[in-house]
Design a protein around this motif. Structure first.
Motif, PDB file in Angstrom:
ATOM      1  N   GLY A  34       0.810  -1.214   0.000  1.00  0.00           N
ATOM      2  CA  GLY A  34       0.000   0.000   0.000  1.00  0.00           C
ATOM      3  C   GLY A  34       0.843   1.262   0.000  1.00  0.00           C
ATOM      4  N   TRP A  35       1.948   1.229   0.722  1.00  0.00           N
ATOM      5  CA  TRP A  35       2.834   2.383   0.790  1.00  0.00           C
ATOM      6  C   TRP A  35       3.515   2.623  -0.559  1.00  0.00           C
ATOM      7  CZ3 TRP A  35       8.398   2.547   1.139  1.00  0.00           C
ATOM      8  CH2 TRP A  35       8.898   3.815   1.455  1.00  0.00           C
ATOM      9  N   LEU A  37       2.323   1.759  -3.520  1.00  0.00           N
ATOM     10  CA  LEU A  37       1.366   1.939  -4.607  1.00  0.00           C
ATOM     11  C   LEU A  37       1.387   3.355  -5.170  1.00  0.00           C
ATOM     12  CD1 LEU A  37      -0.955   0.821  -6.341  1.00  0.00           C
ATOM     13  CD2 LEU A  37      -2.514   1.573  -4.533  1.00  0.00           C
ATOM     14  N   ARG A  38       1.268   4.361  -4.322  1.00  0.00           N
ATOM     15  CA  ARG A  38       1.234   5.744  -4.800  1.00  0.00           C
ATOM     16  C   ARG A  38       2.524   6.116  -5.520  1.00  0.00           C
ATOM     17  NH1 ARG A  38       3.034  10.680  -3.425  1.00  0.00           N
ATOM     18  NH2 ARG A  38       4.006   9.928  -1.530  1.00  0.00           N
ATOM     19  N   PRO A  48      -2.913   8.075  -8.910  1.00  0.00           N
ATOM     20  CA  PRO A  48      -3.155   7.169  -7.789  1.00  0.00           C
ATOM     21  C   PRO A  48      -4.661   6.959  -7.563  1.00  0.00           C
ATOM     22  CG  PRO A  48      -1.549   8.829  -7.187  1.00  0.00           C
ATOM     23  CD  PRO A  48      -2.127   9.237  -8.512  1.00  0.00           C
ATOM     24  N   TYR A 110      -4.384  -0.739   3.041  1.00  0.00           N
ATOM     25  CA  TYR A 110      -5.037   0.564   3.193  1.00  0.00           C
ATOM     26  C   TYR A 110      -4.276   1.473   4.150  1.00  0.00           C
ATOM     27  CZ  TYR A 110      -9.191  -0.340   0.389  1.00  0.00           C
ATOM     28  OH  TYR A 110     -10.044  -0.580  -0.657  1.00  0.00           O
ATOM     29  N   TYR A 113      -1.278   2.749   2.308  1.00  0.00           N
ATOM     30  CA  TYR A 113      -1.691   3.766   1.337  1.00  0.00           C
ATOM     31  C   TYR A 113      -1.983   5.090   2.048  1.00  0.00           C
ATOM     32  CZ  TYR A 113      -3.941   5.629  -2.888  1.00  0.00           C
ATOM     33  OH  TYR A 113      -4.270   6.380  -3.992  1.00  0.00           O
ATOM     34  N   SER A 116       1.251   6.774   2.968  1.00  0.00           N
ATOM     35  CA  SER A 116       1.955   7.335   1.811  1.00  0.00           C
ATOM     36  C   SER A 116       1.438   8.723   1.439  1.00  0.00           C
ATOM     37  CB  SER A 116       1.843   6.401   0.604  1.00  0.00           C
ATOM     38  OG  SER A 116       0.555   6.459   0.019  1.00  0.00           O
ATOM     39  N   ARG A 128      -7.906  10.973   0.930  1.00  0.00           N
ATOM     40  CA  ARG A 128      -7.352   9.619   0.779  1.00  0.00           C
ATOM     41  C   ARG A 128      -6.820   9.096   2.108  1.00  0.00           C
ATOM     42  NH1 ARG A 128      -5.052  11.462  -4.784  1.00  0.00           N
ATOM     43  NH2 ARG A 128      -6.333  10.265  -6.238  1.00  0.00           N
ATOM     44  N   SER A 132      -8.700   5.896   3.634  1.00  0.00           N
ATOM     45  CA  SER A 132      -7.830   4.718   3.690  1.00  0.00           C
ATOM     46  C   SER A 132      -7.625   4.262   5.131  1.00  0.00           C
ATOM     47  CB  SER A 132      -6.473   5.017   3.052  1.00  0.00           C
ATOM     48  OG  SER A 132      -6.616   5.275   1.681  1.00  0.00           O
TER      49      SER A 132
END
Length: 162
Positions: A34-35, A37-38, A48, A110, A113, A116, A128, A132
């Protein structure tokens, strides 16, 4: 059931409870994913994903269903002292284990994310982070209710002391 080595859970035909290590490993994998992903989506020139309220609400629904199933199973097995049909007990145990591990992965994803986006000054960053984080907490609720369901499926064998 005894958790001591050489206890009833080490005999053939016995399942051990889902380990904290497995849940932690799945949670950490989700957190890292999750971290990242962005960062990866931005690096590849994409946008994102936006987290809507539908995701956390769906996770809350799953946790609620698992919690209700755990309660009904506990009541049937431990209060009314009725045995579940073997296929139903196995189905509930498999459901509990799968949901505990996937819930940890989702919760970590989540929450990673959300982390991040902390300190990022874009238009939807705060939204977000909040959504999240709520989804991450709902994922944790899935893990807790899944473990409760797994525990509700435990029965005392005939050779164990009352």
């Amino acid at each position: 059931m005894s958790d001591a080595p050489g206890g009833p859970e080490d005999r053939p035909g016995r399942l051990r409870p889902t380990s904290a290590g497995a849940i932690t490993a799945w949670g950490v994998a989700g957190l890292v994913g999750g971290w990242l992903l962005r960062t990866l989506v931005v690096r590849w020139g994409g946008t994102p994903p936006i987290v809507t309220w539908a995701q956390p609400l769906a996770l809350v629904l799953v946790a609620t269903i698992l919690g209700a199933t755990a309660y009904l199973t506990w009541r049937t097995v431990h209060v009314h002292h009725q045995r579940l049909e073997p296929h139903r007990a196995v189905n509930r145990l498999v459901l509990a284990r799968a949901c505990a591990l996937v819930g940890a992965l989702v919760a970590g994803g989540y929450l990673g994310y959300a982390v991040s986006w902390v300190g990022v000054g874009t238009e939807l960053a705060d939204q977000r982070v909040v959504r999240s984080a709520v989804a991450g907490v709902a994922g944790i609720a899935i893990v807790v209710t899944a473990l409760l369901l797994e525990r509700a499926c435990r029965v005392r064998s005939d050779d164990e002391e009352p």
